[in-house]
Design a protein around this motif. Sequence first.
Motif, PDB file in Angstrom:
ATOM      1  N   UNK A  76       0.826  -1.196   0.000  1.00  0.00           N
ATOM      2  CA  UNK A  76       0.000   0.000   0.000  1.00  0.00           C
ATOM      3  C   UNK A  76       0.865   1.253   0.000  1.00  0.00           C
ATOM      4  N   UNK A  77       0.379   2.285  -0.676  1.00  0.00           N
ATOM      5  CA  UNK A  77       1.064   3.582  -0.642  1.00  0.00           C
ATOM      6  C   UNK A  77       1.051   4.154   0.763  1.00  0.00           C
ATOM      7  N   UNK A  78       0.169   3.665   1.644  1.00  0.00           N
ATOM      8  CA  UNK A  78       0.140   4.122   3.039  1.00  0.00           C
ATOM      9  C   UNK A  78       1.424   3.747   3.780  1.00  0.00           C
ATOM     10  N   UNK A  79       2.206   2.832   3.220  1.00  0.00           N
ATOM     11  CA  UNK A  79       3.491   2.475   3.830  1.00  0.00           C
ATOM     12  C   UNK A  79       4.451   3.659   3.815  1.00  0.00           C
ATOM     13  N   UNK A  80       4.279   4.571   2.849  1.00  0.00           N
ATOM     14  CA  UNK A  80       5.160   5.737   2.737  1.00  0.00           C
ATOM     15  C   UNK A  80       4.833   6.812   3.763  1.00  0.00           C
ATOM     16  N   UNK A  81       3.570   6.918   4.138  1.00  0.00           N
ATOM     17  CA  UNK A  81       3.140   8.022   4.975  1.00  0.00           C
ATOM     18  C   UNK A  81       2.775   9.211   4.104  1.00  0.00           C
ATOM     19  N   UNK A  82       2.354  10.307   4.751  1.00  0.00           N
ATOM     20  CA  UNK A  82       1.868  11.450   3.976  1.00  0.00           C
ATOM     21  C   UNK A  82       2.993  12.272   3.362  1.00  0.00           C
ATOM     22  N   UNK A  83       2.674  12.910   2.281  1.00  0.00           N
ATOM     23  CA  UNK A  83       3.573  13.879   1.675  1.00  0.00           C
ATOM     24  C   UNK A  83       3.015  15.271   1.902  1.00  0.00           C
ATOM     25  N   UNK A  84       3.656  16.241   1.363  1.00  0.00           N
ATOM     26  CA  UNK A  84       3.175  17.621   1.419  1.00  0.00           C
ATOM     27  C   UNK A  84       3.233  18.176   0.005  1.00  0.00           C
ATOM     28  N   UNK A  85       2.607  19.332  -0.217  1.00  0.00           N
ATOM     29  CA  UNK A  85       2.697  19.911  -1.565  1.00  0.00           C
ATOM     30  C   UNK A  85       4.149  20.191  -1.984  1.00  0.00           C
ATOM     31  N   UNK A  86       5.019  20.466  -1.015  1.00  0.00           N
ATOM     32  CA  UNK A  86       6.418  20.757  -1.332  1.00  0.00           C
ATOM     33  C   UNK A  86       7.266  19.502  -1.498  1.00  0.00           C
ATOM     34  N   UNK A  87       6.873  18.411  -0.866  1.00  0.00           N
ATOM     35  CA  UNK A  87       7.637  17.161  -0.951  1.00  0.00           C
ATOM     36  C   UNK A  87       6.695  16.000  -1.248  1.00  0.00           C
ATOM     37  N   UNK A  88       6.348  15.826  -2.524  1.00  0.00           N
ATOM     38  CA  UNK A  88       5.472  14.707  -2.873  1.00  0.00           C
ATOM     39  C   UNK A  88       6.164  13.373  -2.596  1.00  0.00           C
ATOM     40  N   UNK A  89       5.362  12.369  -2.358  1.00  0.00           N
ATOM     41  CA  UNK A  89       5.883  11.034  -2.084  1.00  0.00           C
ATOM     42  C   UNK A  89       6.133  10.320  -3.407  1.00  0.00           C
ATOM     43  N   UNK A  90       7.348   9.836  -3.581  1.00  0.00           N
ATOM     44  CA  UNK A  90       7.697   9.061  -4.771  1.00  0.00           C
ATOM     45  C   UNK A  90       7.998   7.632  -4.340  1.00  0.00           C
TER      46      UNK A  90
END
Length: 196
Positions: free
Chosen positions: A106-120
């Motif tokens: 799941x992408x939930x494994x990454x945790x949240x991103x922010x508009x300045x630091x998107x999760x890749x």
Amino acid sequence: MRILVLGSTGYLGAHVAQRLRALPGARVLVGGRSPAADVDVDLARVRTEQLAKALASAAPDTVVNCAGATGGDAVTLAEVNARGPAVLCAALREASPAARLVHLGSAAEYGPGTPDTPVTESAATRPVGPYGATKLAGTVAVTSSGLDAVVLRVGNPVGPGAPPTGLPGRIAALLREAGPDPAAVLRLGDLSAHRD
């Protein structure tokens, strides 16, 4: 090619099994708690020896693990999302060590991103709740198993039959209840998390 799809009666598993059946030469076996399952297995409770025996009998070339829980208490999430993949890996090493394992994370494994630091995909994992943490534990079990395995991290799948425990299903249910009331969108809660 014999492909065993675990969790085939769930939202993602049903779609995966349907698509795999369309592949030329694919023999799709379904696994789960349904009486109609080819392989009767509840990954939250099965013992490694039982699952190894079932896997040896099914003789899959590939196992696609779509079994998982998106809601419930921390114990339920841990049983299905963390224990399940660990037992599956142990049973595969014993019964079908050459089988390819495809595990849905799941992408939930990454945790949240922010508009300045998107999760890749190369971002560090930082789950913020029990769901993300238990899915990450399942991913660690798979990636450290020594099997021919890959983890596909899924993020907010949308389509027919979306469960009400996920964001798209929750949105659909809320909009159905609200009818033409535009204020219904406000009841969705915090939608500030970003993923790239």
